[in-house]
Design a protein around this motif. Sequence first.
Motif, PDB file in Angstrom:
ATOM      1  N   ILE A 192      -1.901  30.335 -49.780  1.00 18.13           N
ATOM      2  CA  ILE A 192      -1.028  30.840 -48.718  1.00 18.13           C
ATOM      3  C   ILE A 192      -0.436  32.188 -49.111  1.00 18.13           C
ATOM      4  O   ILE A 192      -0.243  33.062 -48.266  1.00 18.13           O
ATOM      5  N   GLY A 193      -0.188  32.367 -50.406  1.00 18.59           N
ATOM      6  CA  GLY A 193       0.363  33.641 -50.893  1.00 18.59           C
ATOM      7  C   GLY A 193       1.792  33.462 -51.353  1.00 18.59           C
ATOM      8  O   GLY A 193       2.583  32.785 -50.691  1.00 18.59           O
ATOM      9  N   GLU A 194       2.123  34.085 -52.502  1.00 15.66           N
ATOM     10  CA  GLU A 194       3.452  33.914 -53.098  1.00 15.66           C
ATOM     11  C   GLU A 194       4.559  34.469 -52.201  1.00 15.66           C
ATOM     12  O   GLU A 194       5.641  33.920 -52.129  1.00 15.66           O
ATOM     13  N   VAL A 195       4.263  35.611 -51.539  1.00  8.96           N
ATOM     14  CA  VAL A 195       5.334  36.227 -50.739  1.00  8.96           C
ATOM     15  C   VAL A 195       5.178  35.930 -49.261  1.00  8.96           C
ATOM     16  O   VAL A 195       5.071  36.814 -48.433  1.00  8.96           O
ATOM     17  N   THR A 196       5.122  34.675 -48.930  1.00 11.19           N
ATOM     18  CA  THR A 196       5.109  34.266 -47.527  1.00 11.19           C
ATOM     19  C   THR A 196       6.321  33.358 -47.318  1.00 11.19           C
ATOM     20  O   THR A 196       6.857  32.815 -48.283  1.00 11.19           O
ATOM     21  N   ASP A 197       6.725  33.209 -46.052  1.00  9.42           N
ATOM     22  CA  ASP A 197       7.847  32.314 -45.756  1.00  9.42           C
ATOM     23  C   ASP A 197       7.590  30.930 -46.341  1.00  9.42           C
ATOM     24  O   ASP A 197       8.476  30.322 -46.934  1.00  9.42           O
ATOM     25  N   ILE A 198       6.378  30.449 -46.150  1.00  9.45           N
ATOM     26  CA  ILE A 198       6.082  29.075 -46.565  1.00  9.45           C
ATOM     27  C   ILE A 198       6.321  28.905 -48.055  1.00  9.45           C
ATOM     28  O   ILE A 198       7.076  28.025 -48.479  1.00  9.45           O
ATOM     29  N   VAL A 199       5.686  29.748 -48.866  1.00 12.51           N
ATOM     30  CA  VAL A 199       5.783  29.555 -50.313  1.00 12.51           C
ATOM     31  C   VAL A 199       7.163  29.958 -50.829  1.00 12.51           C
ATOM     32  O   VAL A 199       7.715  29.325 -51.726  1.00 12.51           O
ATOM     33  N   GLU A 200       7.750  30.984 -50.261  1.00 12.54           N
ATOM     34  CA  GLU A 200       9.056  31.431 -50.756  1.00 12.54           C
ATOM     35  C   GLU A 200      10.172  30.441 -50.480  1.00 12.54           C
ATOM     36  O   GLU A 200      11.058  30.241 -51.297  1.00 12.54           O
ATOM     37  N   LYS A 201      10.162  29.848 -49.288  1.00 17.90           N
ATOM     38  CA  LYS A 201      11.351  29.049 -48.976  1.00 17.90           C
ATOM     39  C   LYS A 201      11.098  27.764 -48.202  1.00 17.90           C
ATOM     40  O   LYS A 201      12.051  27.076 -47.863  1.00 17.90           O
ATOM     41  N   GLU A 202       9.847  27.425 -47.916  1.00 21.41           N
ATOM     42  CA  GLU A 202       9.669  26.267 -47.034  1.00 21.41           C
ATOM     43  C   GLU A 202       9.017  25.049 -47.683  1.00 21.41           C
ATOM     44  O   GLU A 202       8.906  24.006 -47.048  1.00 21.41           O
ATOM     45  N   MET A 203       8.584  25.150 -48.935  1.00 16.26           N
ATOM     46  CA  MET A 203       7.804  24.037 -49.480  1.00 16.26           C
ATOM     47  C   MET A 203       8.670  22.931 -50.071  1.00 16.26           C
ATOM     48  O   MET A 203       9.698  23.184 -50.677  1.00 16.26           O
ATOM     49  N   TYR A 204       8.222  21.702 -49.869  1.00 19.39           N
ATOM     50  CA  TYR A 204       8.820  20.544 -50.537  1.00 19.39           C
ATOM     51  C   TYR A 204       8.088  20.359 -51.853  1.00 19.39           C
ATOM     52  O   TYR A 204       7.010  19.766 -51.906  1.00 19.39           O
ATOM     53  N   THR A 205       8.663  20.873 -52.917  1.00 23.82           N
ATOM     54  CA  THR A 205       8.020  20.838 -54.225  1.00 23.82           C
ATOM     55  C   THR A 205       8.845  19.984 -55.173  1.00 23.82           C
ATOM     56  O   THR A 205      10.066  20.034 -55.137  1.00 23.82           O
ATOM     57  N   PHE A 206       8.156  19.190 -55.971  1.00 25.98           N
ATOM     58  CA  PHE A 206       8.880  18.316 -56.909  1.00 25.98           C
ATOM     59  C   PHE A 206       8.013  18.051 -58.131  1.00 25.98           C
ATOM     60  O   PHE A 206       6.792  18.239 -58.091  1.00 25.98           O
ATOM     61  N   LYS A 207       8.659  17.619 -59.186  1.00 20.47           N
ATOM     62  CA  LYS A 207       7.938  17.215 -60.402  1.00 20.47           C
ATOM     63  C   LYS A 207       7.654  15.729 -60.325  1.00 20.47           C
ATOM     64  O   LYS A 207       8.540  14.951 -59.979  1.00 20.47           O
ATOM     65  N   ASP A 208       6.435  15.315 -60.636  1.00 17.12           N
ATOM     66  CA  ASP A 208       6.189  13.873 -60.687  1.00 17.12           C
ATOM     67  C   ASP A 208       6.566  13.348 -62.077  1.00 17.12           C
ATOM     68  O   ASP A 208       7.083  14.102 -62.908  1.00 17.12           O
ATOM     69  N   ARG A 209       6.321  12.081 -62.342  1.00 16.22           N
ATOM     70  CA  ARG A 209       6.796  11.482 -63.589  1.00 16.22           C
ATOM     71  C   ARG A 209       6.082  12.047 -64.809  1.00 16.22           C
ATOM     72  O   ARG A 209       6.492  11.846 -65.939  1.00 16.22           O
ATOM     73  N   ASN A 210       4.991  12.717 -64.539  1.00 15.66           N
ATOM     74  CA  ASN A 210       4.230  13.328 -65.629  1.00 15.66           C
ATOM     75  C   ASN A 210       4.586  14.820 -65.757  1.00 15.66           C
ATOM     76  O   ASN A 210       3.873  15.578 -66.397  1.00 15.66           O
ATOM     77  N   ASP A 211       5.639  15.232 -65.075  1.00 15.02           N
ATOM     78  CA  ASP A 211       6.137  16.593 -65.133  1.00 15.02           C
ATOM     79  C   ASP A 211       5.188  17.626 -64.518  1.00 15.02           C
ATOM     80  O   ASP A 211       5.224  18.798 -64.873  1.00 15.02           O
ATOM     81  N   GLU A 212       4.328  17.173 -63.598  1.00 16.64           N
ATOM     82  CA  GLU A 212       3.454  18.125 -62.922  1.00 16.64           C
ATOM     83  C   GLU A 212       4.105  18.551 -61.611  1.00 16.64           C
ATOM     84  O   GLU A 212       4.710  17.727 -60.924  1.00 16.64           O
ATOM     85  N   SER A 213       3.948  19.815 -61.263  1.00 23.49           N
ATOM     86  CA  SER A 213       4.546  20.305 -60.034  1.00 23.49           C
ATOM     87  C   SER A 213       3.637  19.990 -58.850  1.00 23.49           C
ATOM     88  O   SER A 213       2.506  20.476 -58.765  1.00 23.49           O
ATOM     89  N   LEU A 214       4.143  19.176 -57.947  1.00 18.87           N
ATOM     90  CA  LEU A 214       3.385  18.764 -56.756  1.00 18.87           C
ATOM     91  C   LEU A 214       4.121  19.238 -55.509  1.00 18.87           C
ATOM     92  O   LEU A 214       5.328  19.480 -55.544  1.00 18.87           O
ATOM     93  N   THR A 215       3.368  19.350 -54.410  1.00 19.48           N
ATOM     94  CA  THR A 215       3.968  19.823 -53.159  1.00 19.48           C
ATOM     95  C   THR A 215       3.434  19.017 -51.984  1.00 19.48           C
ATOM     96  O   THR A 215       2.237  18.738 -51.905  1.00 19.48           O
ATOM     97  N   LEU A 216       4.349  18.627 -51.087  1.00 18.08           N
ATOM     98  CA  LEU A 216       3.921  18.014 -49.829  1.00 18.08           C
ATOM     99  C   LEU A 216       3.249  19.101 -49.007  1.00 18.08           C
ATOM    100  O   LEU A 216       3.844  20.166 -48.786  1.00 18.08           O
ATOM    101  N   ARG A 217       2.064  18.859 -48.539  1.00 21.19           N
ATOM    102  CA  ARG A 217       1.306  19.953 -47.910  1.00 21.19           C
ATOM    103  C   ARG A 217       2.061  20.589 -46.746  1.00 21.19           C
ATOM    104  O   ARG A 217       2.539  19.886 -45.849  1.00 21.19           O
TER     105      ARG A 217
END
Length: 431
Positions: free
Chosen positions: A55-80
Amino acid sequence: MKTIKAIRGMNDLLPAQSVVWQYLEQEVRTLVNSYGYQEIRMPIVEYTDLFKRSIGEVTDIVEKEMYTFKDRNDESLTLRPEGTAGCVRAGEQHGLFYNQVQRLWYSGPMFRYERPQKGRYRQFHQIGVEVFGLDGPDIDAELLLMTARLWRNLGLENAVTLQLNTLGDSESRSRFKVALVEYLTQRKDQLDDDSQRRLDSNPLRILDSKNSETQQLLNDAPKLIDFLDQESIEHFELLKQLLDDAGIKYQVNPRLVRGLDYYGKTVFEWVTDQLGAQGTVCAGGRYNGLVEQLGGRSTPAVGFAMGIERLVLLLETCSAIPESASNDADIYLMTPVEGGQSAGFKIAETLRQAYPSLRVISHCGGGNFKRQMKRAVDSQASYALILGSEELESGEISVKALKEQQPQQRLNEVDLLDFVAEKFGLKSTDA
Ligand code: ATP
Ligand code: MG
């Protein structure tokens, strides 16, 4: 104790709404199938990097709209937040792109942390279509023919218009960017805050700005159309010719750039003026660079996504929801006497066996005639079938019309099956 409510911007769909969704989804399913598109289903969660890289680092979505979290294995995951990235990832991972044409579609929930309002939610739903392996304007045109047919089938053809643009290849965009940044830098103090920020990070998005002063400023700015490469121009001309030949009306909108980085050449939006600010119901374009950008072999691609919530709102606004999109029962079977339940089930099962599309509700929970009749009326059924003591004895059933004046009649099983077939225009599967 305080009750727990749903998360803001994430909506429940109650039965009165879900029937409308089912109608829309069924129309889309029939449509994409008629063009030979195949369904793909991807996970809802992906590695965060997939979205950052596509999507690109400097887009609305990536800059401020993503639901991102660490799972129990400390990996960064995102709800699409959208479906294209996952679709490309899946196609590449399973070797769908090598020397093949793929016409794919998907549907499901997407997640963006936005300010909830009419037509804009934090969990929303898209139906997406993606084609891989075709470079020409003919497939771009096919996608637009397909969407135009959908609007016709849904009775929305007068509610939406098509906006079309070409973004050229990445070199022509780079050259244009330089000229645009130069022009806007000289007028930086007249830009809104967001646009000032984007001047460094993502200047093309300034074209998208809803700020009226910024829009004024853009009137005399350099135009992308003057920087286009020859191939993109020809691609665009051919696309327009195909649309003209197919009788599909469009407006060329030179300001249309789309919010994601991966687009090039064709971009389009179907917009309506009937939903206020959230007027885009379907948006897409060509993204020839994305497969390679995500580590695959260079593969041309084009697609679009439509927002189901906005389409449902539009169907409601245009009163375009057919009567058939309802939860109404066809038949409500009453058993207001002791011991009638087994015989009632038997008749209901016979009806369902003969007519699988018939909607038969068997009364459960007992109660007298009056109470059962109230349930029958509430179910919006066209007919109540009544299995009282006389009927039980004679092996017949009484039929009472609930939505029109008709004398009540008593029928045996064979006549009942014929009666139902005639009233509901059905053919028996046993016949
Ligand atoms: P907008 O400009 O309205 O924010 P967008 O460019 O972010 O839209 P896309 O990423 O192109 O939207 O998504 C395609 C379609 O999905 C949109 O045209 C719209 O119908 C729908 N959509 C996008 N975001 C939302 C949302 N938060 N809630 C409901 N529908 C949405
Ligand atoms: Mg958006």
